[in-house]
Design an enzyme around this catalytic site. Structure first.
Site, PDB file in Angstrom:
ATOM      1  N   ASP A 496      51.690 120.311  82.105  1.00 59.52           N
ATOM      2  CA  ASP A 496      51.114 120.251  83.447  1.00 59.52           C
ATOM      3  C   ASP A 496      52.051 120.769  84.525  1.00 59.52           C
ATOM      4  OD1 ASP A 496      48.571 119.236  83.429  1.00 59.52           O
ATOM      5  OD2 ASP A 496      49.229 117.152  83.341  1.00 59.52           O
TER       6      ASP A 496
HETATM    7  C1  GLC Z   1      51.595 114.863  83.959  1.00 62.89           C
HETATM    8  C2  GLC Z   1      53.066 115.106  83.998  1.00 62.89           C
HETATM    9  C3  GLC Z   1      53.645 114.781  85.351  1.00 62.89           C
HETATM   10  C4  GLC Z   1      52.866 115.464  86.435  1.00 62.89           C
HETATM   11  C5  GLC Z   1      51.405 115.124  86.330  1.00 62.89           C
HETATM   12  C6  GLC Z   1      50.583 115.841  87.340  1.00 62.89           C
HETATM   13  O1  GLC Z   1      51.391 113.505  83.948  1.00 62.89           O
HETATM   14  O2  GLC Z   1      53.704 114.341  83.028  1.00 62.89           O
HETATM   15  O3  GLC Z   1      54.988 115.128  85.391  1.00 62.89           O
HETATM   16  O4  GLC Z   1      53.353 115.105  87.689  1.00 62.89           O
HETATM   17  O5  GLC Z   1      50.935 115.440  85.058  1.00 62.89           O
HETATM   18  O6  GLC Z   1      49.230 115.585  87.186  1.00 62.89           O
HETATM   19  C1  GLC Z   2      50.891 113.971  80.657  1.00 64.74           C
HETATM   20  C2  GLC Z   2      49.467 114.414  80.813  1.00 64.74           C
HETATM   21  C3  GLC Z   2      49.104 115.436  79.768  1.00 64.74           C
HETATM   22  C4  GLC Z   2      50.104 116.556  79.772  1.00 64.74           C
HETATM   23  C5  GLC Z   2      51.520 116.034  79.655  1.00 64.74           C
HETATM   24  C6  GLC Z   2      52.553 117.116  79.774  1.00 64.74           C
HETATM   25  O1  GLC Z   2      51.057 113.289  79.483  1.00 64.74           O
HETATM   26  O2  GLC Z   2      48.592 113.308  80.697  1.00 64.74           O
HETATM   27  O3  GLC Z   2      47.816 115.930  79.977  1.00 64.74           O
HETATM   28  O4  GLC Z   2      49.798 117.402  78.711  1.00 64.74           O
HETATM   29  O5  GLC Z   2      51.755 115.088  80.670  1.00 64.74           O
HETATM   30  O6  GLC Z   2      52.649 117.632  81.049  1.00 64.74           O
END
Ligand code: GLC
Ligand code: GLC
Length: 815
Positions: A496
């Site tokens: 993400d």
């Molecule tokens: C995921 C990531 C996090 C980010 C978030 C945004 O949870 O782990 O670092 O801020 O997505 O939606």
């Molecule tokens: C968090 C989000 C997931 C994403 C991951 C890596 O776990 O829920 O959707 O793939 O962060 O950013």
């Protein structure tokens, strides 16, 4: 000195131990490094509870239908929810869960089990046993309390049970004080207090807190109960051994019951408190006397008036979990593996099914709803336990897809509508739907799901068979390729925080929603690997249902993608991660930081890329060489030391945290699976063990989170303080770890026409049995290392286990 035996090792653990026979983790001190929590509920009513009694409850939606208040970021950390006080005449009050009073206890134990938590504690000769759970089929929690006098003199004791109500919408509850401090209302009946705030206007639901015993007093006004400047650790009412019969009008509503009991030596009292949710039809909200209609509460309270009914509900809950877990059982000489496979892996998978990423001690329940990619991956871990619910989940997810194959990134569980705030453009999303559907069909054989009329973006009239959704998923990737023939990344892929089209310079701006979502240049090697894996699975599915020509064309595109990965995604010693918006590589030896990333190493090899030609092995060797630390495989090295707007959120985290080079546990099982693809059992098992909670129990001081469930991240070496886990419970690590153990290592893999058994074993595991319920038959699969490959089904040689119409089948496998 001889090595300690297993039971001695247990007593060395600082915070507790596993009790496998009872499927519990037993916490022996309230002083755990963080709140160690458990979940209550499996259908519509849910609760979270820590080993010191903190947490909250909600009905279906943790944001919109919250029953109990909980304060994130509070000091101390874990105050909230359900408060119990025991007060013996003239002595200090204490709490069976230690909080909120913090009175030192003579004995304390917290047993987190499957869907329930029990506190066993003792103070001055009084012993409390408090078990909390949500009975199957009801929308309530039971708090079953027994108090026993272990002393030699009669004791006069007051028991207080107290809940602090949340005014339903947890966000509004924490913000809109000018309104909310005026609206609280409750109704009091003997032994039951009703939370009816906003019922007079548009709500048709209420909460209640009752007890199946005669009460001696009550309060519903928090300030009266706590007293001026009072707090939960020492309420005035408890100190004064009384209640004030306060009736809330506005301000802070609570529900508190007081029971006065006299216990002879050896005598005990049992009371069951019920925290429930009731709902009425909109046009039948009121009783004849103009008061809130309370049928649900009355029925439930009458049902649990008798302790025998409480016991029966406990037994029913245990049977429910036994049934769920009976679809997969490992019998091996390795106690830790058995415990993970048979209890905690599967339990955490059910929790992620129920909660997605919404409610935990780190996810406030007020943020995101269900993630498209998260939910698809979670399904890998629960499909064998609740296949009918997996089917429903797939249809819900596919229904937020757009007609062009792209999709909303999230949806709200209450409405099942796509979430417009976060929008779309995460270009890995569509392929996860293919992965989930294939996984579901291999488990169940339910090809009919492909015909299910499923709308696009929930628009009535837009329904198309589910197969068409899969087709458009694959088509979307094929038609959105960049300059190297690799898939465009969009807003981000699985990671993400790799936001290659965002270029944000404004603080506070969301990396996931600002900037142009699409760029014509930035590409993802990771999505390319996903394509090679999941489009190939789609092609195989097409063959199964007779679409030969389409299958051939998809396969050709898979080969083309594979060539593109080997040509433009290979860096010499590992796979590259991406190309940024300028066409520069990310995750390459050419970069000064972020030279190697974990995701493409895992996924390219899982997809089979470079297995024949040697790149796969090189990539995994490089992974071990550069990314492997004591606590698992880190996401990238070297970590980014400054903000790079061309990369986005990934460079916003300090080195060693989150996506910037922590051990992001979710993708470690990809390495386990990849090692299995190239047949390296020791390396696969090594990575499995490094993040496995049961193997980290003796490092709880460093690791800090629960030793019975996975966490999202563990700080990496670059943090300067490696090994600290965060964000336990709600993580894709749950399902992927179970898959990596059950399928990649132990090798039992569901397929369209039966089960395949392809173990990839470490030296330390020679023999085991897996009992696998699959399409109505129980397979007892005994695997033994002999150096010779063979498989026999009920004595007959075979290359896989074909479908059986008997109830049990015995399979012997040698490897
Ligand atoms: C995921 C990531 C996090 C980010 C978030 C945004 O949870 O782990 O670092 O801020 O997505 O939606
Ligand atoms: C968090 C989000 C997931 C994403 C991951 C890596 O776990 O829920 O959707 O793939 O962060 O950013």
């Amino acid at each position: 000195m001889n090595a300690p035996n297993e039971s001695e090792v247990r007593s060395f653990m600082q915070y507790g131990h596993f009790d496998d026979a009872r499927k519990e983790y037993v916490i022996t001190t309230p002083n755990t490094p963080l709140p160690w929590i458990n979940y209550l509920g499996s259908e519509d009513f849910f609760g979270m509870i820590s080993n010191t009694g903190g947490g909250y409850a909600f009905y279906r939606d943790a944001k919109l239908q919250r029953l109990l208040r909980y304060r994130y970021n509070s000091v101390p950390a874990d105050v909230g929810g359900r408060f119990y006080y025991i007060k013996e005449r003239g002595k200090a009050a204490w709490s069976p869960a230690f909080l909120p009073t913090k009175t030192p206890l003579d004995a304390y134990e917290c047993r987190h089990g499957l869907g329930y938590t029990t506190f066993l504690s003792e103070k001055d000769g009084l012993a409390a046993e408090l078990t909390l759970f949500v009975p199957i089929g009801e929308t309530c929690e039971l708090h079953d309390l027994t108090l026993t006098n272990r002393g030699t003199l009669e004791k006069r004791v007051q028991i207080y049970g107290c809940m602090e109500w949340c005014l339903w919408n947890a966000v509004d509850d924490a913000q809109n004080y000018q309104r909310n401090l005026n609206i609280a209302e409750s109704e009091v009946e003997p032994s039951t207090i009703y939370h009816v705030t906003e019922y007079r206007e548009r709500r048709n639901h209420y909460a209640y807190y009752g007890v199946n015993a005669e009460t001696s007093g009550f309060d519903t006004d928090r300030n009266t109960f706590l007293g001026h400047m009072g707090d939960w650790s020492a309420p005035r009412a408890v100190a004064e051994e009384t209640s004030y019969a306060s009736h809330i009008t506005g301000w802070y509503p609570i529900a508190c019951h007081r029971l006065d009991v006299t216990l002879a030596p050896g005598g005990s009292v049992r009371a069951c408190f019920v925290l429930g949710y009731g709902e009425n039809p909109k046009d039948a909200k009121w009783d004849a006397d103009g008061r809130v209609r309370k049928d649900t509460a009355r029925r439930v309270l009458a049902k649990f008036a008798d302790s025998a009914a409480v016991d029966a509900a406990r037994a029913e809950l245990a049977a429910y979990w036994d049934r769920l877990l009976s679809s997969y059982r490992l019998v091996s000489p390795n106690e830790k593996l058995n415990r993970m496979a048979n209890i905690w892996h599967q339990y955490q998978c059910m929790v992620t099914f129920n909660m997605s990423r919404s409610a935990s001690y780190y996810e406030t329940g007020t943020g995101r709803g269900m993630g498209f990619r998260d939910s698809c991956q979670d399904l890998f871990g629960f499909v064998h336990m609740v296949p009918e619910r997996a089917r429903e989940r797939i249809i819900d997810i596919a229904s937020i897809q757009f007609a062009d194959g792209s999709t909303y990134h999230q949806y709200q569980p209450l409405t099942k509508r796509g979430n417009a705030d976060i929008g779309s453009g995460f270009n890995d999303d569509p392929l996860w739907l293919v992965a989930a559907a294939v996984c579901y069909i291999k488990e169940t054989g339910d090809f009919a799901v492909l015909e299910h009329p499923t709308p696009f973006n929930n628009k009535p009239g837009s329904e198309a068979p589910l197969l068409e959704h899969l087709r458009r998923s694959v088509g979307y990737i094929r038609s959105h390729l960049g300059p190297h023939g690799l898939p465009l990344i969009g807003r981000a892929d699985w990671n993400d925080c790799l936001n290659l089209n965002c270029f944000s310079e404004t603080s506070g701006e969301s990396f996931q929603t600002s900037g142009p979502s699409e760029g014509p240049v930035a590409e993802s090697v990771f999505i390319a690997a996903m394509y090679v894996k999941y489009a190939a699975e789609y092609a195989e599915l097409l063959e199964q249902v007779g679409y030969e020509a389409e299958s051939v064309s998809v396969r050709l595109s898979v080969q083309e993608m594979e060539r593109a990965v080997l040509k433009h995604g290979w860096d010499g010693a590992w796979f590259r991660r991406a190309y940024d918006a300028f066409g520069d590589p990310v995750g390459s030896k050419e970069c000064d930081e972020g030279r190697i990333f974990i995701e493409p190493q895992g996924f390219c090899v899982m997809a089979g890329i470079g297995v024949e030609t040697g790149e796969a092995k090189k990539a995994l060797d490089s992974t071990r060489e550069h990314l492997l630390g004591e606590y698992g495989v880190e996401l990238l090295v070297p970590c980014y030391t400054r903000y790079r707007k061309e990369l986005g959120e990934i460079s916003s985290y300090p080195p060693g945290f989150k996506e910037n080079g922590s051990v992001f546990c979710h993708n470690n099982p990809w390495i386990v699976c990849a090692e299995a693809v190239i047949g390296r059992g020791n390396e696969a098992f090594d990575v499995y063990k490094r993040i496995c909670p049961a193997y980290l129990e003796d490092k709880s001081d460093v690791h800090e989170t629960e030793p019975y469930c996975y966490s999202q991240t563990v700080t990496g070496r670059a943090s300067g303080n490696p090994g600290h886990a965060k964000n336990s419970w709600l993580t894709g690590t749950a399902s992927w770890s179970f898959v990596s153990l059950s399928q990649a290592i132990l090798g039992v893999k569901p397929d369209y026409d039966g089960l395949r058994v392809e173990p990839c074993l470490p030296d330390e595991l020679d023999e085991y049995t897996v009992e696998r319920r699959f399409r109505g038959c129980l397979y007892r699969i005994h695997v033994k290392k002999t150096g010779e490959q063979s498989l026999t089904v009920d004595g007959k040689r075979a290359d896989r286990i074909p479908l059986q119409d008997r109830e049990t089948v015995t399979v012997e496998v040698t490897v």
